[in-house]
Design a protein around this motif. Structure first.
Motif, PDB file in Angstrom:
ATOM      1  N   GLY A 156      -6.974   3.394  -6.093  1.00  0.00           N
ATOM      2  CA  GLY A 156      -6.162   2.214  -5.803  1.00  0.00           C
ATOM      3  C   GLY A 156      -6.988   1.045  -5.271  1.00  0.00           C
ATOM      4  N   HIS A 157      -6.515  -0.190  -5.597  1.00  0.00           N
ATOM      5  CA  HIS A 157      -7.119  -1.434  -5.097  1.00  0.00           C
ATOM      6  C   HIS A 157      -8.546  -1.621  -5.640  1.00  0.00           C
ATOM      7  CE1 HIS A 157      -3.566  -1.401  -2.535  1.00  0.00           C
ATOM      8  NE2 HIS A 157      -3.857  -0.130  -2.319  1.00  0.00           N
ATOM      9  N   GLY A 158      -9.352  -2.490  -4.996  1.00  0.00           N
ATOM     10  CA  GLY A 158     -10.708  -2.755  -5.486  1.00  0.00           C
ATOM     11  C   GLY A 158     -10.969  -4.245  -5.609  1.00  0.00           C
ATOM     12  N   LYS A 171     -12.224   0.095   4.710  1.00  0.00           N
ATOM     13  CA  LYS A 171     -11.323  -0.451   3.689  1.00  0.00           C
ATOM     14  C   LYS A 171     -10.787   0.646   2.785  1.00  0.00           C
ATOM     15  CE  LYS A 171     -13.786  -4.818   3.657  1.00  0.00           C
ATOM     16  NZ  LYS A 171     -15.071  -5.344   3.206  1.00  0.00           N
ATOM     17  N   GLU A 172      -9.494   0.554   2.534  1.00  0.00           N
ATOM     18  CA  GLU A 172      -8.852   1.551   1.674  1.00  0.00           C
ATOM     19  C   GLU A 172      -9.519   1.627   0.303  1.00  0.00           C
ATOM     20  OE1 GLU A 172      -4.693   0.896   0.728  1.00  0.00           O
ATOM     21  OE2 GLU A 172      -4.749   2.540  -0.713  1.00  0.00           O
ATOM     22  N   LYS A 173      -9.862   0.462  -0.279  1.00  0.00           N
ATOM     23  CA  LYS A 173     -10.420   0.466  -1.640  1.00  0.00           C
ATOM     24  C   LYS A 173     -11.679   1.330  -1.727  1.00  0.00           C
ATOM     25  CE  LYS A 173     -13.354  -3.656  -1.122  1.00  0.00           C
ATOM     26  NZ  LYS A 173     -13.810  -4.915  -1.713  1.00  0.00           N
ATOM     27  N   VAL A 229      -4.996   7.497  -6.525  1.00  0.00           N
ATOM     28  CA  VAL A 229      -5.470   7.897  -5.192  1.00  0.00           C
ATOM     29  C   VAL A 229      -5.379   6.703  -4.242  1.00  0.00           C
ATOM     30  CG1 VAL A 229      -7.450   8.755  -3.873  1.00  0.00           C
ATOM     31  CG2 VAL A 229      -7.006   9.635  -6.185  1.00  0.00           C
ATOM     32  N   HIS A 230      -4.638   6.876  -3.160  1.00  0.00           N
ATOM     33  CA  HIS A 230      -4.469   5.809  -2.164  1.00  0.00           C
ATOM     34  C   HIS A 230      -4.626   6.353  -0.753  1.00  0.00           C
ATOM     35  CE1 HIS A 230      -2.969   2.308  -4.530  1.00  0.00           C
ATOM     36  NE2 HIS A 230      -2.841   3.266  -5.437  1.00  0.00           N
ATOM     37  N   THR A 231      -4.756   5.408   0.186  1.00  0.00           N
ATOM     38  CA  THR A 231      -4.824   5.736   1.601  1.00  0.00           C
ATOM     39  C   THR A 231      -3.708   4.944   2.278  1.00  0.00           C
ATOM     40  OG1 THR A 231      -7.203   5.851   1.269  1.00  0.00           O
ATOM     41  CG2 THR A 231      -6.432   5.905   3.529  1.00  0.00           C
ATOM     42  N   ASN A 232      -2.998   5.584   3.165  1.00  0.00           N
ATOM     43  CA  ASN A 232      -1.755   5.028   3.689  1.00  0.00           C
ATOM     44  C   ASN A 232      -1.967   4.103   4.878  1.00  0.00           C
ATOM     45  OD1 ASN A 232       0.978   4.913   3.365  1.00  0.00           O
ATOM     46  ND2 ASN A 232       1.295   7.113   3.595  1.00  0.00           N
ATOM     47  N   ASP A 264       1.879  -5.292  -4.974  1.00  0.00           N
ATOM     48  CA  ASP A 264       1.303  -4.125  -4.305  1.00  0.00           C
ATOM     49  C   ASP A 264       2.011  -2.869  -4.767  1.00  0.00           C
ATOM     50  OD1 ASP A 264       1.187  -2.162  -1.785  1.00  0.00           O
ATOM     51  OD2 ASP A 264      -0.560  -3.479  -1.825  1.00  0.00           O
ATOM     52  N   GLU A 265       1.249  -1.778  -4.878  1.00  0.00           N
ATOM     53  CA  GLU A 265       1.863  -0.538  -5.342  1.00  0.00           C
ATOM     54  C   GLU A 265       2.903  -0.041  -4.364  1.00  0.00           C
ATOM     55  OE1 GLU A 265      -0.912  -0.291  -3.638  1.00  0.00           O
ATOM     56  OE2 GLU A 265      -0.469   1.325  -2.241  1.00  0.00           O
ATOM     57  N   SER A 266       2.802  -0.501  -3.117  1.00  0.00           N
ATOM     58  CA  SER A 266       3.719   0.018  -2.112  1.00  0.00           C
ATOM     59  C   SER A 266       5.061  -0.702  -2.140  1.00  0.00           C
ATOM     60  CB  SER A 266       3.090  -0.104  -0.728  1.00  0.00           C
ATOM     61  OG  SER A 266       2.860  -1.461  -0.454  1.00  0.00           O
TER      62      SER A 266
END
Ligand code: ZN
Length: 374
Positions: A156-158, A171-173, A229-232, A264-266
């Motif tokens: 996810g993200h980037g 950073k989550e990305k 794959v993501h981080t919450n 956003d995916e969320s």
């Protein structure tokens, strides 16, 4: 919590008191007094003994050491080496999310363990119902399909989109990408004998890709599984939010117009989606949704065995990448980056590797359960 008040954190050098190999290995880690018993955390034991396989189901913990399966339960002083019972004298305790083991009795048990002969160890392990995953030791046979089966991992993200950012700047990305690359490597190594299973990624470096581009990549590659794959992160509970969860689509749709690229995916799009995105038709995809749910539940089951944090369950959601991808799709949130303890854990390459391997084992278990691989 009452028990927390009775703990005195004491950094000490166990080597001064007694000096087995194990106490030498743990001498630079903190020990804790609970009542009049000295304890160390399970995490310390795992690091000090370089334990590769361990797990937890509810109150039971499992470790694999020298080919032996060690088992104990929170609140109990009984400890098993294979099926032989040993007594720790004091019970295993849980304080907050950490599990603590009495040092000296554990040292005595560990010091008496001799490596199991390879043949006995695998025979013993396979007879026992245990959380120690044996799948990596099993031979994975050739795929039962006569076509390529494509798994696409989507970190996810980037690029310009960091995703969530921890209080200390992680950073989550970056977490998503590292875990995804490790997951790909793990799957490729485990499935190397299965020539027609292909593992691909939507991105392998720090670049921005919009959500619709991700879905387009999955479609173009004719993916069978789209694994995001993501981080919450939690706005309301930034310091204490904890746990892992996996989403599967609540329904699948086609669209005639792509959404704004920065969505956003969320953001669940159920409320605005019907008019904004000009949905053409709901796809007839009951079985794809059902398969996605089974994969999501398998991911949760494997993570629950491996991670010592809350299982938030498999949940249906209308995230863009789940709804508009026509194949089996799940989105795993591996942990809360906004929680400083979890952020620290997610910086640790060993933790990322453990998460990746667990996700890989879940995918392999799913492929086996659907008889895609033998
Ligand atoms: Zn995310």
């Amino acid at each position: 919590m009452k028990i927390v008040k009775t703990i005195i954190i004491l950094f000490f050098f166990a080597g001064l008191v007694f000096s087995s190999e194990f106490t030498n290995q743990i001498k630079n880690y903190p020990a804790y007094w609970i009542g009049n018993q000295k304890y160390i955390s399970l995490q310390t034991i795992i690091k000090a003994l370089n334990i590769q396989s361990w797990g937890r189901i509810e109150d039971r913990i499992f470790l694999e050491y020298q080919g032996r399966v060690l088992k104990g339960s929170i609140g109990s002083s009984e400890f098993y080496v294979d099926d032989k019972m040993e007594n720790l004298g004091s019970s295993i305790k849980q304080v907050e999310k950490e599990i603590f083991i009495p040092v000296e009795p554990f040292d005595r048990i560990i010091s008496s363990i001799t490596p199991a002969a390879v043949s006995t160890s695998s025979a013993q392990s396979s007879k026992q119902p245990s959380a120690v995953d044996q799948s990596s030791k099993q031979v994975i046979r050739e795929s039962n399909l006569d076509r390529d089966f494509v798994i696409i991992i989507d970190p996810g993200h980037g690029g310009k989109d960091n995703g969530a950012v921890g209080n200390y700047g992680l950073k989550e990305k970056d977490v998503n990408l590292d875990i995804s690359l490790r997951l790909k490597n793990y799957l490729v190594s485990q499935l190397k004998k299965v020539s027609n299973i292909k593992v691909k990624m939507t991105r392998e470096n720090d670049i921005f890709i919009s959500l619709d581009e991700r879905v387009e990549i999955a479609k173009k590659e004719k993916a069978d599984i789209f694994f995001c794959v993501h981080t919450n992160s939690s706005k309301l509970n930034r310091w204490n939010a904890d746990g892992f969860e996996t989403y599967y689509p609540s329904r699948k749709s086609e669209i005639s117009f792509v959404p704004k690229p920065d969505i956003d995916e969320s953001v669940e799009i159920e409320t605005t989606g019907e008019t904004v995105f000009q949905i053409v038709s709901d796809l007839n995809t009951t079985s794809v949704i059902e398969e996605s749910r089974i994969l999501a539940e398998t991911v949760q089951e494997k993570l629950a065995e491996r991670l010592i944090c809350p299982d938030r369950g498999a949940k249906a959601a209308n995230f863009y990448v789940l709804k508009y991808s026509p194949m089996i799709s799940v989105l795993v949130e591996v942990g809360f980056i906004c929680n400083p303890n979890i952020e620290a854990n997610l910086r640790d390459p060993e933790v990322r590797q453990a998460i990746s391997e667990t996700l890989g084992k879940a995918i392999i278990q799913y492929l086996k359960s659907r008889q895609i691989i033998g």
